[in-house]
Motif scaffolding. Structure first.
Motif: not given
Lengths: 117, 112
Positions: A17-20, A64-66, A82-84
């Motif tokens: 999942t992604s985390v902000k 940087k894409d991560k 992203t995609s943790a």
């Protein structure tokens, strides 16, 4: 001194999942914010420099894409993991540069503890 | 790039004693040297800083000295108290670009 907030203070998420994470300067404008990562009992590792209205500058070895950084306003920068994966679990701290009054001081947010299961 | 070395990694003192933490830097262009105190699980807090146009700065029980020739700077805490226990980080940066390089940190333990 100036106040920097960070949200959330902690987050637990599933792998993939992604985390902000949000970083806000509450009582000053910050054209420059920094994102750090800190492992237990270790120093602050600079990940990237976030500049309002332009692309972030990433340190060597940081994907940087991560780790997507957006600095859309003078008081807000966001870091999206992203995609943790479990190896991304860490304490993430932002800081904001305050240039008011002729000074040049860096103020830190309270940090976000990310745990990826 | 800049390289900052910090010593010691751990410092244990009795309440009332003085504590000294030392840092060295490599880039002679560095001209701003802040010190941060970080308590467990909390944010680093700026406690004192020094710019290269002065050799010493004092704020109550804490002081920082800078030797530009030798490229080292030190944090001095007098009359230590248990609440001084924390991790202390030094940093060095070049004014203008202001991207500080941090030392590895010193865990200060003040025994009552």
């Amino acid at each position: 001194g100036a106040v920097v907030s960070q949200h959330p203070s902690w987050v637990i998420c599933k792998s993939g999942t992604s985390v902000k994470i949000e970083c806000r300067s509450l009582d000053f404008q910050a054209t420059t914010m920094f994102w750090y990562r800190q492992f237990p009992k270790q120093s602050l590792m600079l990940m990237a420099t976030s500049n309002e209205g332009s692309k972030a500058t990433y340190e060597q070895g940081v994907e940087k894409d991560k780790f997507l950084i957006n600095h859309a306003s003078l008081t807000l920068s966001t870091l999206t993991v992203t995609s943790a994966h479990p190896e991304d679990s860490s304490f993430y701290i932002c800081s904001a540069r305050d240039l008011a009054g002729g000074q040049d001081t860096q103020y830190f947010g309270p940090g976000t503890r990310l745990t990826v299961l | 790039g800049e390289n900052v070395e910090q010593h010691p990694s751990t410092l244990s003192v009795q309440e009332g004693d003085s504590a000294v933490i030392k840092c060295t830097y490599s880039d002679s262009a560095s001209n701003y040297f802040p010190w941060y105190k970080q308590e467990l699980g909390k944010r680093p807090q700026l406690i004192i800083d020094i710019r290269s146009n002065v050799g010493e700065k004092k704020d109550q029980r804490i002081a920082v000295t800078l030797n530009k020739t030798a490229k080292h700077f030190s944090l001095h805490i007098t009359e230590t108290q248990p609440e001084d226990s924390a991790v202390y980080f030094c940093a060095a940066s070049i004014g203008g670009s202001y991207i500080p390089t941090f030392g590895r940190g010193t865990s200060l333990i003040v025994h009552p």
